[in-house]
Scaffold this motif. Structure first.
Motif, PDB file in Angstrom:
ATOM      1  N   ALA A 548     -10.374  -4.409  37.085  1.00  0.00           N
ATOM      2  CA  ALA A 548      -9.995  -3.221  37.842  1.00  0.00           C
ATOM      3  C   ALA A 548      -8.739  -2.283  36.923  1.00  0.00           C
ATOM      4  O   ALA A 548      -7.955  -3.038  36.212  1.00  0.00           O
ATOM      5  CB  ALA A 548      -9.716  -3.159  39.191  1.00  0.00           C
ATOM      6  N   ALA A 549      -8.971  -0.906  36.951  1.00  0.00           N
ATOM      7  CA  ALA A 549      -7.962  -0.428  36.125  1.00  0.00           C
ATOM      8  C   ALA A 549      -6.543  -0.305  37.018  1.00  0.00           C
ATOM      9  O   ALA A 549      -5.458  -0.336  36.319  1.00  0.00           O
ATOM     10  CB  ALA A 549      -8.440   1.101  36.063  1.00  0.00           C
ATOM     11  N   ALA A 550      -6.646  -0.704  38.252  1.00  0.00           N
ATOM     12  CA  ALA A 550      -5.449  -0.913  39.027  1.00  0.00           C
ATOM     13  C   ALA A 550      -5.600  -1.707  40.357  1.00  0.00           C
ATOM     14  O   ALA A 550      -7.040  -1.410  40.633  1.00  0.00           O
ATOM     15  CB  ALA A 550      -4.634   0.257  39.605  1.00  0.00           C
ATOM     16  N   VAL A 551      -4.876  -2.522  40.656  1.00  0.00           N
ATOM     17  CA  VAL A 551      -5.091  -3.435  41.824  1.00  0.00           C
ATOM     18  C   VAL A 551      -3.885  -2.960  42.650  1.00  0.00           C
ATOM     19  O   VAL A 551      -2.697  -3.073  42.635  1.00  0.00           O
ATOM     20  CB  VAL A 551      -4.995  -4.896  41.474  1.00  0.00           C
ATOM     21  N   VAL A 552      -4.381  -2.673  44.105  1.00  0.00           N
ATOM     22  CA  VAL A 552      -3.093  -2.326  45.205  1.00  0.00           C
ATOM     23  C   VAL A 552      -3.319  -3.355  46.168  1.00  0.00           C
ATOM     24  O   VAL A 552      -4.458  -3.989  46.564  1.00  0.00           O
ATOM     25  CB  VAL A 552      -3.464  -1.031  45.519  1.00  0.00           C
ATOM     26  N   ALA A 553      -2.146  -3.885  46.837  1.00  0.00           N
ATOM     27  CA  ALA A 553      -2.016  -4.803  47.906  1.00  0.00           C
ATOM     28  C   ALA A 553      -1.684  -3.795  49.008  1.00  0.00           C
ATOM     29  O   ALA A 553      -0.826  -2.938  48.958  1.00  0.00           O
ATOM     30  CB  ALA A 553      -1.302  -6.058  47.680  1.00  0.00           C
ATOM     31  N   ASN A 554      -2.283  -4.069  50.270  1.00  0.00           N
ATOM     32  CA  ASN A 554      -2.023  -3.390  51.483  1.00  0.00           C
ATOM     33  C   ASN A 554      -2.164  -4.482  52.648  1.00  0.00           C
ATOM     34  O   ASN A 554      -2.882  -5.252  52.637  1.00  0.00           O
ATOM     35  CB  ASN A 554      -2.852  -2.334  51.644  1.00  0.00           C
ATOM     36  N   TRP A 555      -1.423  -4.301  53.475  1.00  0.00           N
ATOM     37  CA  TRP A 555      -1.081  -4.894  54.873  1.00  0.00           C
ATOM     38  C   TRP A 555      -1.352  -4.190  56.223  1.00  0.00           C
ATOM     39  O   TRP A 555      -0.759  -4.328  57.017  1.00  0.00           O
ATOM     40  CB  TRP A 555       0.024  -5.808  54.802  1.00  0.00           C
TER      41      TRP A 555
END
Length: 611
Positions: A548-555
């Protein structure tokens, strides 16, 4: 946030129409001029054995969708509200169901208090709840938000690194809870998530003991209304901190809701480290504690579940740490049950051979005050009549349980203002505060190629994102080939287990299935792709980071909160609350009780990029 609505000043005075109010002459313990300790003794002296026994059970309860008191519920194996309150003399309940609005919940609450007021002594009901403000899909650990404001899970609160946000959350939740009559929070969970595979990490503040203690204390102050020197009282929600003495060090990461996860192990010798967050929340005034299901293996303590464990509950909690609040066991240590049609044995780990009567004796001897998820009142009465439990022992716990009701102000006025509840629950400013916390929790892990922030003219391909919401940030297209940017929302992986209830607890492998990775690769080959992962456990993210061009974490974040961050409308602020391991082999080689023990992690605790 502007504090414009506060249920401490919006409750009714007196009882609803048709419910006669008892006087201090009839019931002297109702005299608010007397010290609480004296009021407790006056009431305790009037109670029968049956009425005392009812105090000891803290179990589940449902409401009808229209706010009426519930009839018997065969699906959950629950008797009617009338049987609980009038026949069994019970008055502590964990509310399972959620109504569509605050008004209906408040009406239900007043009806159950009217029923309690009709009993011989009129002891008010205490309503508790598991977490209700977030996005989890595990009803075994947290319940749907329903009409309440929506916030990130505790891991997301930890990702903000901001104790003020956590305390604000506690304050908002306190106001929404008290508006509808909920007075005990079966949270926070201050376990340390030191075993990456453990299914309960999402409700913790992560892996670091110091951060967990700091944020746990802020959480308690917000819920109990003790910010800036405030006192615990009628506007408070009492916090039941869990899971003592720390539930993170699970063998192979399995959870002790199930027999295969009953063992807690300490190969790194860090048992005491897991006590540190509890010390912090006790110093902040936490008043109740829930021991975990797990049983310690290879320590100085008896190899029985913590709810049965005298050296832990009396030796450490009561004597070493000086805790004199309420200890309520986790749910279902005594009786076998059936959940979603599947037989479910009592979590009597280490004492499976004991009878239910013997289990109750051992729990009380360990130092617990209440039996969570149980309603076997007759069993306890029989133990006293048979001389196996003394009534004096009941009185020790009964004093703590009654004291809490008096200090919460339930004897002065157990009812809530229905119209105030309608205004408070889900109030716009409370919802806005939750959305701000969602945005603050989002954590950017990788960013290559300068694809973020994206411009308003961007053509967006989205999966797992509300397309209508996405249309406010760019032009939504139907295929990756048409897009300038793809945004894919994924869930951290977990293994499918043998029953519906087990699958609520996301456990097992941390590696994404091949079909998921293949799909991400396919989309990323056509267009730069952002992979946003609901990181309820520290998944193996290396394959995504490579693609991926960017990886984001969310909760727990809405589509709008995510796109606000990706578009640059608000800055990205989040920081990881745990290490993210590089491989399964590193996880398997790590010690479950030791934080930050996976070799060469892909991302370290505190990692987070800015745009």
């Amino acid at each position: 946030m502007t504090d414009t609505i506060d249920t401490q000043t919006d409750t009714t005075a007196g009882s609803p129409a048709g419910t006669p109010a008892a006087s201090p002459e009839e019931r002297p313990w109702l005299d608010p001029r007397l010290p609480v300790a004296e009021r407790v003794e006056l009431l305790l002296g009037e109670m029968t054995l049956e009425e005392k026994a009812g105090l000891f059970f803290h179990t589940m309860m449902t409401m009808s969708p229209d706010g009426e008191l519930a009839d018997a519920n065969p699906q959950f194996g629950l008797p009617s509200t009338h049987e609980y309150v009038v026949e069994k003399h019970m008055n502590h309940f964990n509310l399972l169901s959620v109504a569509p609005d605050g008004r209906t919940m408040a009406q239900w609450h007043n009806r159950i208090q009217e029923l309690a007021a009709s009993t011989r002594l009129g002891i008010p009901v205490t309503i508790s709840t598991d977490p209700r403000h977030s996005f989890t899909d595990n009803p075994g650990a947290a319940l749907m938000a329903g009409p309440f404001s929506k916030w990130p899970e505790p891991l997301g609160l930890a990702a903000t690194r901001d104790a003020a946000i956590v305390e604000q959350f506690g304050d908002v939740a306190r106001r929404e809870y008290t508006a509808v009559g909920i007075r005990v929070a079966l949270h926070p969970q201050v376990d340390l998530a030191t075993e990456p595979r453990w299914s309960r990490a999402l409700q913790t503040f992560g892996e670091d003991a110091d951060l967990t203690g700091e944020l746990g204390a802020a959480y308690v102050r917000g819920f109990q209304g003790t910010t800036d020197g405030g006192t615990f009282g009628p506007g408070s929600v009492s916090t039941m901190v869990k899971h003592f003495p720390g539930g993170g060090p699970q063998k192979d990461g399995e959870d002790p809701h199930f027999a295969y996860g009953r063992e807690q192990v300490y190969p790194g010798g860090r048992f005491d480290l897991h006590l540190e967050p509890f010390k912090a929340v006790f110093a902040a005034g936490a008043r109740q504690v829930m021991p975990y299901y797990g049983m310690p293996v290879g320590t100085e303590h008896e190899e029985v579940g913590f709810g049965f464990n005298r050296s832990v509950l009396t030796g450490i909690l009561r004597e070493q740490l000086g805790f004199d609040g309420i200890v309520c066991t986790d749910w279902g240590l005594v009786s076998d049950a059936e959940i979603f049609g599947t037989p479910f044995p009592a979590r009597a780990w280490g004492v499976e051979h004991l009878t239910p009567e013997e289990r109750v004796v051992k729990i009380l001897d360990a130092g617990a005050d209440q039996l969570g998820g149980e309603s076997c009142v007759d069993l306890l009465i029989g133990l006293v009549r048979d001389g196996r439990v003394t009534e004096d022992r009941l009185d020790v716990s009964a004093r703590r349980l009654l004291r809490e009701k008096f200090e919460l102000g339930l004897f002065e006025d157990p009812y809530v203002d229905v119209e105030a509840a309608a205004a408070v629950v889900g109030a716009p400013e409370l919802v806005a505060a939750g959305e701000a916390a969602q945005r603050a929790s989002l954590t950017l892990l990788t960013h290559a190629g300068g694809v973020l922030p994206f411009a308003p003219t961007t053509k967006l391909y989205v999966e797992g994102v509300d397309a209508e919401v996405a249309g406010r940030y760019g032009t939504v297209v139907a295929t990756p080939a048409e897009a300038d940017l793809a945004v894919l929302r994924l869930h951290a992986p977990y293994e499918d287990r043998g029953s519906v209830f087990e699958n609520f607890f996301h456990a097992g492998s941390l590696e994404f299935p091949d079909d998921v990775l293949d799909h991400v690769r396919e989309v990323a080959a056509a267009v730069p792709t952002v992979a946003d992962v609901f990181l309820d456990r520290p998944a193996i993210l290396a394959p995504l980071a490579e693609t991926a061009a960017a990886v984001v974490a969310n909760w727990g974040a809405s589509s709008g909160a995510l796109l606000d961050v990706l578009s640059g409308a608000v800055p990205v602020q989040g920081r990881l609350p745990f290490d993210v391991p590089r491989s399964t082999a590193a996880v398997e080689a790590s010690r479950p009780d030791v934080p930050f023990d996976t070799e060469d992690p892909l991302f370290r605790f505190g990692h987070g990029l800015s745009l």
